[in-house]
Write an enzyme that holds these catalytic residues in place. Structure first.
Site, mmCIF file in Angstrom:
data_model
loop_
_atom_site.group_PDB
_atom_site.id
_atom_site.type_symbol
_atom_site.label_atom_id
_atom_site.label_comp_id
_atom_site.label_asym_id
_atom_site.label_seq_id
_atom_site.Cartn_x
_atom_site.Cartn_y
_atom_site.Cartn_z
ATOM 1 N N ALA B 14 37.076 47.510 44.367
ATOM 2 C CA ALA B 14 36.472 47.732 45.676
ATOM 3 C C ALA B 14 37.512 47.584 46.779
ATOM 4 C CB ALA B 14 35.308 46.771 45.898
ATOM 5 N N ARG B 298 20.568 45.267 29.479
ATOM 6 C CA ARG B 298 21.255 44.022 29.131
ATOM 7 C C ARG B 298 20.349 42.798 29.123
ATOM 8 N NH1 ARG B 298 27.114 44.957 32.023
ATOM 9 N NH2 ARG B 298 27.755 46.423 30.428
ATOM 10 N N SER B 418 28.861 49.103 37.418
ATOM 11 C CA SER B 418 29.575 48.226 38.349
ATOM 12 C C SER B 418 30.848 48.891 38.852
ATOM 13 C CB SER B 418 29.912 46.890 37.698
ATOM 14 O OG SER B 418 30.756 47.086 36.598
#
Lengths: 291, 673
Positions: B14, B298, B418
């Site tokens: 990021a 998950r 992610s």
């Protein structure tokens, strides 16, 4: 293809039970340029220990084997799964990642003691922590990137054959750990001292200059081959080869082949060096005739 | 005239994406990180990055379905517009990373290869071996190095962010930080500060996260007044390799490539796994979830593995909880794609997973929660790009992106989403920050009074000096950290009970009081890791308490947050059709009531007594109507039938402005359950 790693051949013949505790000998140094000294620690053996957890226990204990108060040993680490490249040190005389140095395997070789030293080719910051600024500077020098036009959406990248991906991927796994440089006879330590009255910027500039004159090392040569093989990267292949023919370039390689033997990612560094050697030769001749 | 400067804290995916984008737009960036940015935790991401692609598109996939999978997987707890925008950017982001030289795996024809990940039925995941995160990070690291060489980015590696600097109007004007080598404390004037410091796994002691993932930077923003959202949503990854120092991730891609999870039907069967015949193996995920099999989301995989060991007593080993993750039936060639992760297992366990089934167990892996951030939606339900509100915390000028924001994953993150959210939020924060800087109308940080920065520096310098002078003989920070990890792991991971959470909160408070009495074993002022660790430890407490308090107050099950006391059991298949119908009606009533009560973001802020104060905020679910998450639930068919009939009745009613969306979501519900 992946052996149970070159480090520990005798991993599975643990006939006798491992010791309940063991000694760790650490070569410490308080400040850059200061003198180093050995310090001994006693550590209780636990299951699944690696050198990182040993250093964690030493930090928590902060006491030498003789019961004297001491400061925690400084060291560098992050991922603990051998992909970040931070925790390189010399363990029992061998340069490697501390996280994948498993205690039980080390104790098979020597049940009494584990020896930890900082790398010798980089300036020590403190204890086992060294400055690898020169390593990253080499990546700047050889322009280890794809010089794209920009980050707007321009569609996908070039088609790449599965075969070239399979060649590029191993080279691209280089995590800048520095093992190849520690093992290289031609890579010698460059350690400068900030002079009185010298600004931080001036000092950094002087360091860069000195680093640029030193050998770039196997990792950077291999990165040149990675980017020069990429269809877009190849458009600037000449610039990278120029960097490799400049001072501190590939000609400094003595072909000792130690680099490839110690690379924790088993990157074919000597193959890269061989290819780079041929490419630079052609490049220099071509440049001569293009003049 | 002073030139604008932006400070980016954290150099993972990021932070690097934001830095490179800002640099391209001509903004000068200071990039600060605890480690050289190339060593950031993003390197640990293994499996891949999701987006719709040309192949899945022809199988009926589209951005909307990726969006739907993401919010359904996240149990509808995320605001939908940012997620919608992210999934629409997915293909563009993969293309960009491809152009930057990421060695994505290729098909024989030279296109990017794709694999399937959990929570979807499409092969949506592009990958580079089994070190996709490393490869994506390197590509961005290289671009940032290019800008650094050109002089537009200045790196501050081995620096610790100590906190934002706010002016008298509460606007962020920079930050204070400390050099981890020289211990120098200095201020950084900045027109915007972008925090991109990742997760907080170290609060749980051992996790799959890297040692830099203490959450301290986020906690320091929280202490300065930033809000923290959805703290209680902590993803526990179903498959990790137990270790003394950390729990190493075994990627979901192992199952994506055909890995099967099983336990011997005979508890602790002493035979070597390969000698246990098929009939005596319990492939519990495949039996319980015939549609998704080993690739259920998950949270479900984690709970099943956890309970097969704890409740059913079928752990492979007696003293250590674990199940088999088996790849040995797969051809060796297909395992080449997994090289990196199999190497990790082999290196750290000394066993070849191609020959012997791996032993794995769940571990804390990802924080869905994080700094609360805002966004501006377009009428069509996407993000208004460049809007001043995107990714901004409640402190103007302070932004959060990547894992440390709470924005994209709701109550549970899907695998391979992610990397996408990190790069996406990094890219879109850049135009937003430019809009923000333009709105400052030339009143830049460089022109602020020196007193603002001097005061901040003095406060932190005084604190630091006081720490070094602490008396000896006090508490040991490393041991306190272990205790904190044990408390948190026990109370706030896979299964949560209110009494245990209440207890844990008190224990953490007591531990915090003890941590305040820590003694340092190193009182020097050169590369003092002892003092840095102690500071990070102190800052684990506010976030630990946000996690516990959020979990305690949330009396329901949602995504990764599971309280058996409030679970909604399925419907007995042996009941009569009428009875089943009645029970399903009841089930849906309960579901509706629960949605009304709990489909809300948890928003924590620091109260005057230094304890988190929790409020709740409505979630924008205007694009896809929240529906029951029925992966493998007994009686799912009848519940779904009732659900659909009610939805149909609702959309037939007048005044429904989202008609088209409801239809789509009903279709998606049918395809996803």
């Amino acid at each position: 293809m992946i052996q149970s790693t070159s480090h520990d051949s005798s991993a599975h013949d643990t006939h006798h039970a491992p010791p309940a505790q063991f000694t760790v000998r650490v070569l410490r140094q308080d400040v850059p340029g200061g003198s180093s000294y050995w310090e001994r620690h006693t550590v209780k053996r636990e299951n699944d220990m690696n050198v990182i957890s040993v250093l964690q226990r030493i930090a928590a204990n902060a006491e030498t084997a003789d019961g004297e108060k001491t400061t925690p040993v400084a060291w560098d680490c992050n991922c603990l799964e051998e992909v970040c490249g931070a925790c390189t040190m010399v363990v029992n005389g061998k340069v490697r990642q501390a996280c994948s140095a498993l205690v039980d395997k080390l104790l098979v070789d020597n049940p009494e003691e584990i020896e930890l030293r900082p790398m010798t080719k980089f300036p020590v910051v403190r204890d086992l922590m060294v400055s690898r600024a020169r390593l990253f500077r080499a990546l700047q020098k050889v322009k280890a990137w794809i010089p794209v036009d920009g980050y707007y959406d321009m569609g996908s990248g070039p088609r790449v054959s599965a075969e070239s991906q399979e060649q590029a991927y191993p080279l691209s796994q280089c995590m800048s750990c520095g093992c190849c440089l520690e093992a290289c006879p031609q890579y010698t330590k460059i350690e400068l001292k900030q002079e009185e009255g010298e600004t931080a910027e001036a000092f950094q500039a002087r360091q860069k200059e000195a680093y640029d004159r030193g050998f770039v090392g196997a990792h950077a040569i291999s990165q040149v081959m990675l980017f020069n093989k990429h269809p877009t990267g190849a458009m600037n292949a000449g610039e990278r080869l120029d960097a490799l023919t400049a001072e501190g370039g590939i000609q400094a390689c003595g072909n000792a082949q130690n680099c490839v033997a110690v690379c924790p990612k088993e990157i074919p560094l000597t193959t890269s060096i061989g290819r780079a050697g041929r490419a630079t030769t052609v490049h220099v001749i071509k440049k001569f005739f293009d003049r | 005239m002073a030139k604008e400067r932006v400070l980016v804290v954290g150099g993972g995916l990021a932070g690097l994406a934001a830095t490179m984008q800002l640099a391209e737009q001509g903004v000068a960036v200071d990039l600060m990180s605890l480690t050289p940015v190339k060593r950031s935790h993003s390197v640990c991401a293994q499996g891949g990055i999701n987006s719709v692609n040309d192949l899945t598109r022809q199988q009926g996939d589209n951005e909307y379905l990726h969006f739907d999978d993401t919010v359904y997987g996240g149990d509808f707890l995320q605001h939908q517009p940012p997620v919608k925008e992210m999934t629409e950017w997915g293909p563009k982001i993969i293309d960009l990373m491809d152009r930057l030289g990421v060695p994505f795996n290729r098909t024989p024809e030279g296109y990017r290869d794709q694999r399937r990940f959990g929570g979807t039925l499409f092969k949506r995941t592009a990958f580079a071996g089994a070190t996709t995160g490393q490869q994506l990070l390197y590509a961005l690291d290289e671009q940032v190095r290019r800008w650094e060489t050109a002089g537009s980015v200045k790196k501050y590696e081995f620096w610790d962010f100590l906190g934002p600097i706010l002016d008298e109007n509460g606007v962020c004007r920079g930050a204070v930080a400390q050099d981890l080598v020289t211990m120098e404390i200095r201020t950084f004037a900045a027109d915007a500060v972008i925090v991109a410091t990742g997760g907080c796994g170290l609060i749980f002691g051992r996790s799959t996260m890297s040692m830099a993932c203490t959450g301290s930077a986020v906690a320091r923003c929280f202490r300065a007044g930033a809000k923290y959202g959805n703290g209680e949503f902590i993803q526990v990854h179903p498959t990790a390799i137990p270790g003394a120092d950390k729990l190493r991730l075994m990627s979901e891609s192992a199952r994506g490539e055909g890995g099967r999870v099983w336990v011997p039907r005979i508890p602790q069967d002493p035979r070597p796994p390969k000698q246990i015949p098929e009939a005596e193996r319990y492939y519990f995920l495949e039996e319980r979830y015939p549609k998704y099999k080993n690739l259920v989301p998950r949270d479900i995989a984690t709970r099943e593995i956890f309970s097969i060991c704890t409740e059913d007593g079928l752990s492979v080993e007696k003293d250590r909880l674990c199940v088999y993750l088996d790849l040995t039936h797969l051809p060796r060639e297909s395992l080449n794609k997994l090289g990196g992760i199999l190497e990790i297992y082999e290196k750290f366990q000394g066993v070849d997973p191609r020959e012997v089934p791996m032993k794995i167990f769940p571990a804390v892996h990802y924080s869905m929660g994080g700094l609360w951030v805002d966004y501006e939606r377009t009428p069509a339900g996407g993000l208004k790009l460049g809007a001043i509100k995107n990714q901004v915390t409640n402190i103007p000028g302070l932004y959060a992106i990547g894992e440390c924001d709470y924005q994209y994953h709701g109550a549970n993150r899907l695998g391979a989403n992610s990397l996408l959210s990190c790069i996406f939020s990094g890219l879109i924060v850049a135009p937003t920050v430019q809009t923000w800087i333009a709105s400052l109308k030339g009143k830049l940080a460089a022109d602020q009074p020196a007193a603002l920065y001097d005061a901040a520096k003095k406060r932190h310098q005084d604190e630091h000096n006081a720490m070094l002078k602490r008396p000896g003989g006090g508490e040991n920070p490393y041991l306190i950290h272990q205790e904190l990890g044990n408390i948190m792991t026990k109370a706030a991971t896979v299964v949560r009970h209110n009494d245990a959470l209440r207890d844990a909160y008190k224990q953490v408070q007591a531990l915090e009081a003890r941590a305040a009495k820590c003694s340092l074993s190193d009182t020097g002022n050169w590369t003092n890791q002892n003092v840095v660790f102690t500071k990070a430890l102190w800052d684990m407490f506010p976030i630990a308490k946000c996690i516990l308090k959020g979990a305690l107050q949330r009396d329901e099950c949602r995504g990764a947050h599971y309280k058996p006391e409030f679970s909604m059991p399925g419907i007995d298949a042996s009941a009569s059709p009428e009875e089943r119908r009645r029970l399903a009606e009841e089930w849906v009533d309960t579901f509706d009531a629960n949605t009304k009560k709990w489909l809300k973001s948890t928003v924590a802020s620091l109260g005057p007594d230094n304890e988190p104060v929790i409020t709740y905020e409505d979630v924008d679910t205007s694009l896809i109507t929240p529906r029951p998450r029925l992966y493998g639930l007994v009686g799912a068919d009848i519940i779904e039938e009732v659900w659909k009939q009610r939805q149909a009745a609702k959309s037939a009613a007048p005044k429904d402005t989202n008609g088209s969306h409801s239809e789509k979501s009903a279709a998606a519900a049918a395809s996803a359950s």
